[in-house]
Design an enzyme around this catalytic site. Structure first.
Site, PDB file in Angstrom:
ATOM      1  CG  HIS A 136      -2.000  -1.031   1.144  1.00  0.00           C
ATOM      2  ND1 HIS A 136      -2.466  -1.579  -0.023  1.00  0.00           N
ATOM      3  CD2 HIS A 136      -2.701  -1.632   2.145  1.00  0.00           C
ATOM      4  CE1 HIS A 136      -3.404  -2.467   0.258  1.00  0.00           C
ATOM      5  NE2 HIS A 136      -3.564  -2.533   1.550  1.00  0.00           N
ATOM      6  CG  HIS A 207      -7.871  -0.630   2.215  1.00  0.00           C
ATOM      7  ND1 HIS A 207      -8.597  -1.472   3.026  1.00  0.00           N
ATOM      8  CD2 HIS A 207      -6.791  -1.343   1.811  1.00  0.00           C
ATOM      9  CE1 HIS A 207      -7.973  -2.624   3.136  1.00  0.00           C
ATOM     10  NE2 HIS A 207      -6.873  -2.572   2.395  1.00  0.00           N
ATOM     11  CD  GLU A 345      -8.352  -3.580  -0.504  1.00  0.00           C
ATOM     12  OE1 GLU A 345      -7.220  -3.043  -0.512  1.00  0.00           O
ATOM     13  OE2 GLU A 345      -8.589  -4.676   0.025  1.00  0.00           O
TER      14      GLU A 345
END
Length: 380
Positions: A136, A207, A345
């Protein structure tokens, strides 16, 4: 060109802010956290809370710290408004937990193997923050940055963040623009755009953790999920794709017809064991598209709330909240237990910069990264 983002986060669970605008949340907005608890100086920039509303009474609260969806109020089958996203009631709580609840993720959502990739013959090293891999965007990705915010009317919030060349190891200065729009058909629409001054890789996503029984209400095992994908990307023990685009036929990943999450999340299958449950990228039928299409649907039998996910992206990460552990207290003062939420996602695939057979995530100067995702709510 590429688009959105993906991932599963196993182990973690100058702004333009006008006080006069109708989109800025007041402290007393029913069912939403107090705006005053989101007003803070963070690394020399101002954070705040903004509320989008539509004609049907739906409300979405967003902070420019990480561009996070803090609360999302939608009606259930009785007309009662429920907050269906996990999150915190103050900016201090977000700063303390460093979670991904509701956040925008970048520069690259999901994992990059061993924290490195090669582009144009040069190897770039990234922070390793998830076992041996980078997750991420690294140790301080877009989730931990203060975005510049511009409210537009009652239902639109524009956000911008400029990621400097070399930030978290990524090449090129990337200008990311994200627009949240709350539509009159009860959808939160997210438009992503980005440009760069040097060849780079990018994969942006949101997210949000969803529980359609209401935030803090416990397990989502009863939720029925459908994902329109004939294939998925198996992963190794560190959750990096093997490169295979495997058929879902005959596996727990065949979600082409609605299935209760609880029926499959502990299946006797090596991929379920690798992910601790669902934590995998699905290869969406039709690949990347120019207009959003419905790629997933989740329904709560308890509340009647249905969420359709629409996207232009080629993939979606379905994560079943396996790494929530009850140590984090949410907005309602209730602990977020294991599997008390799910994520969808939208994204390009994990580790694409190291997987030449995956859709490319390379963005070049003169090109515009552009992708759209919608989370649309209704009742059955």
């Amino acid at each position: 060109m590429l688009a959105g983002c993906n991932n599963s986060q196993k182990q973690q669970e100058s702004s333009t802010m006008s006080d006069s605008t109708s989109t800025a949340a007041a402290d007393s907005v029913s069912g939403l956290p107090a705006r005053s608890r989101f007003q803070k100086d963070v690394e020399g920039k101002k954070t705040d809370l903004f509320v989008l509303t539509n004609a049907k009474g739906m409300k979405v609260a967003i902070t420019n710290y990480g561009g996070r969806i803090v609360s999302l109020l939608v009606p259930d089958k009785t007309g009662k408004m429920l907050d269906v996203t996990l999150g915190h009631s103050s900016i201090d709580d977000y700063l303390a937990t460093e979670s991904f609840f509701g956040t925008l993720v970048g520069r690259y959502g999901n994992r990059i193997a061993k924290g490195q990739f090669t582009l144009d013959g040069k190897t770039y090293k990234l922070p390793v923050n998830n076992g041996p891999n980078s997750l991420h965007g690294g140790k301080k990705g877009f989730n931990a940055r203060v975005w510049d915010a511009t409210p537009v009317g009652n239902n639109v919030l524009k956000l911008q963040y400029v990621s400097q060349d070399g930030e978290e190891g990524y090449p090129g200065t990337l200008t990311a623009n994200v627009t949240y729009t709350l539509t009159d058909d009860n959808a939160i629409k997210i438009d992503y755009q980005a440009t760069t001054d040097k060849n780079t890789v990018v994969n942006l996503t949101n997210h949000s953790y969803f529980n359609l029984n209401g935030e803090g209400s416990g397990s989502v095992a009863d939720h029925r999920v459908q994902i329109r994908a004939d294939r998925y990307t198996p992963v190794d023990a560190t959750l990096i794709p093997t490169g295979e685009l495997a058929p879902v036929d005959g596996t727990p990943f065949d979600l082409r017809k609605p299935v209760a999450i609880g029926e499959r999340q502990d299946a006797d299958h090596i991929q379920i064991k690798n992910g601790g449950g669902f934590d995998h990228n699905f290869v969406l039928n039709g690949g990347q598209t120019t207009e959003p299409r419905v790629i997933a649907t989740v329904t709560s039998p308890q509340t009647g709330i249905t969420m359709d996910v629409l996207t232009t992206e080629p993939g979606v990460q379905f994560y079943g909240g396996n790494f929530l552990n009850g140590k984090v207290m949410g907005k309602s003062g209730k602990a977020y237990e294991k599997r008390s939420a799910f994520c969808l996602e939208t994204q390009h695939f994990p580790d694409s910069p190291n997987q030449p057979n995956f859709p490319s995530t390379v963005l070049k100067p003169g090109e515009t990264y552009k992708t759209t995702t919608e989370y649309r709510f209704s009742v059955q």
